[in-house]
Write a protein that holds these residues in place. Sequence first.
Motif, PDB file in Angstrom:
ATOM      1  N   SER A 290       1.249   6.890  -1.903  1.00  0.00           N
ATOM      2  CA  SER A 290       1.434   7.051  -3.336  1.00  0.00           C
ATOM      3  C   SER A 290       2.032   5.779  -3.940  1.00  0.00           C
ATOM      4  CB  SER A 290       2.367   8.230  -3.619  1.00  0.00           C
ATOM      5  OG  SER A 290       3.689   7.934  -3.185  1.00  0.00           O
ATOM      6  N   ASP A 291       1.887   5.652  -5.251  1.00  0.00           N
ATOM      7  CA  ASP A 291       2.435   4.474  -5.932  1.00  0.00           C
ATOM      8  C   ASP A 291       3.940   4.392  -5.735  1.00  0.00           C
ATOM      9  OD1 ASP A 291      -0.089   3.868  -6.804  1.00  0.00           O
ATOM     10  OD2 ASP A 291       0.165   4.751  -8.799  1.00  0.00           O
ATOM     11  N   ALA A 292       4.613   5.539  -5.823  1.00  0.00           N
ATOM     12  CA  ALA A 292       6.063   5.553  -5.669  1.00  0.00           C
ATOM     13  C   ALA A 292       6.469   5.122  -4.263  1.00  0.00           C
ATOM     14  CB  ALA A 292       6.610   6.941  -5.977  1.00  0.00           C
ATOM     15  N   LEU A 293       5.758   5.624  -3.254  1.00  0.00           N
ATOM     16  CA  LEU A 293       6.091   5.267  -1.877  1.00  0.00           C
ATOM     17  C   LEU A 293       5.807   3.791  -1.613  1.00  0.00           C
ATOM     18  CD1 LEU A 293       7.216   6.542   0.675  1.00  0.00           C
ATOM     19  CD2 LEU A 293       4.872   6.984   1.418  1.00  0.00           C
ATOM     20  N   THR A 294       4.744   3.274  -2.209  1.00  0.00           N
ATOM     21  CA  THR A 294       4.438   1.846  -2.079  1.00  0.00           C
ATOM     22  C   THR A 294       5.556   1.009  -2.682  1.00  0.00           C
ATOM     23  OG1 THR A 294       2.051   2.253  -2.153  1.00  0.00           O
ATOM     24  CG2 THR A 294       2.797   0.030  -2.689  1.00  0.00           C
ATOM     25  N   ALA A 295       6.039   1.428  -3.840  1.00  0.00           N
ATOM     26  CA  ALA A 295       7.130   0.706  -4.498  1.00  0.00           C
ATOM     27  C   ALA A 295       8.408   0.758  -3.666  1.00  0.00           C
ATOM     28  CB  ALA A 295       7.377   1.297  -5.882  1.00  0.00           C
ATOM     29  N   LEU A 296       8.674   1.923  -3.059  1.00  0.00           N
ATOM     30  CA  LEU A 296       9.860   2.054  -2.210  1.00  0.00           C
ATOM     31  C   LEU A 296       9.731   1.198  -0.965  1.00  0.00           C
ATOM     32  CD1 LEU A 296      12.555   3.368  -1.499  1.00  0.00           C
ATOM     33  CD2 LEU A 296      11.281   5.298  -0.532  1.00  0.00           C
ATOM     34  N   ALA A 297       8.545   1.169  -0.377  1.00  0.00           N
ATOM     35  CA  ALA A 297       8.333   0.374   0.829  1.00  0.00           C
ATOM     36  C   ALA A 297       8.602  -1.111   0.579  1.00  0.00           C
ATOM     37  CB  ALA A 297       6.911   0.570   1.343  1.00  0.00           C
ATOM     38  N   LYS A 298       8.286  -1.577  -0.611  1.00  0.00           N
ATOM     39  CA  LYS A 298       8.514  -2.988  -0.945  1.00  0.00           C
ATOM     40  C   LYS A 298       9.998  -3.327  -0.976  1.00  0.00           C
ATOM     41  CE  LYS A 298       4.229  -3.655  -3.577  1.00  0.00           C
ATOM     42  NZ  LYS A 298       3.634  -3.913  -4.900  1.00  0.00           N
ATOM     43  N   ARG A 299      10.848  -2.329  -1.151  1.00  0.00           N
ATOM     44  CA  ARG A 299      12.292  -2.569  -1.168  1.00  0.00           C
ATOM     45  C   ARG A 299      12.912  -2.502   0.231  1.00  0.00           C
ATOM     46  NH1 ARG A 299      14.835   0.261  -6.590  1.00  0.00           N
ATOM     47  NH2 ARG A 299      13.102  -0.220  -8.013  1.00  0.00           N
ATOM     48  N   GLY A 300      12.114  -2.062   1.197  1.00  0.00           N
ATOM     49  CA  GLY A 300      12.618  -1.975   2.560  1.00  0.00           C
ATOM     50  C   GLY A 300      12.409  -3.262   3.333  1.00  0.00           C
TER      51      GLY A 300
END
Length: 205
Positions: free
Chosen positions: A2-12
């Motif tokens: 999902s877009d949200a999970l992709t955005a979160l992954a970029k912060r990891g």
Amino acid sequence: MSDALTALAKRGELRRYRRGTVLIHEGDIGETIFIIVSGRLRAFSVGDKEREITYGVYGPGEYLGEMSLDGGRRSASVITLEASTCAVVTRRTLEAFIAERPAFAFELLSKVIRRARSATLSARQMALNDVYGRLKQLLESLAPTAGPDGRRVLLERLTHQEMANRLGCSREMVSRLVKDLERGGFVEPLGAGGMALARALPGKW
């Protein structure tokens, strides 16, 4: 993903792991989740006599480790089945992300609920189904559709030990049942460890 999970992954923190690397040890305290970018991970527990049970195999777009975000101990171990890349996200990063995007909290909650339901179903199957019943369900779930020749080819190649880990039984039991199904013309072995369902499996064995 999902877009949200992709955005979160970029912060990891992006980390690469070799095949056979244990990312999570059952019983440890942990405050990170692993978002799978590539590869496959297996969640499992080890019981008496070193017998393993597999809870699930997960690929890109899935994440693991969320069950310990309440500060409790890890409920299962996780190992890489092949070379894998994960975005490792800390609890603090996740909390900041949810503060900015509250809707993701519902996505996270939905994931926890689905896995809790899956665990309940697995426990029910363990209690109410015999080993053959569980094997039948596993094989049919891995071969959902028939090909042009009418056979249903398993989408995942599993050894008898891997099947046993998922079913909560011995490898010898799985080997005996599979051999019996082959003799009956229900299961057909393919090259390189593959398998196909030649015809509908019987309800009981």
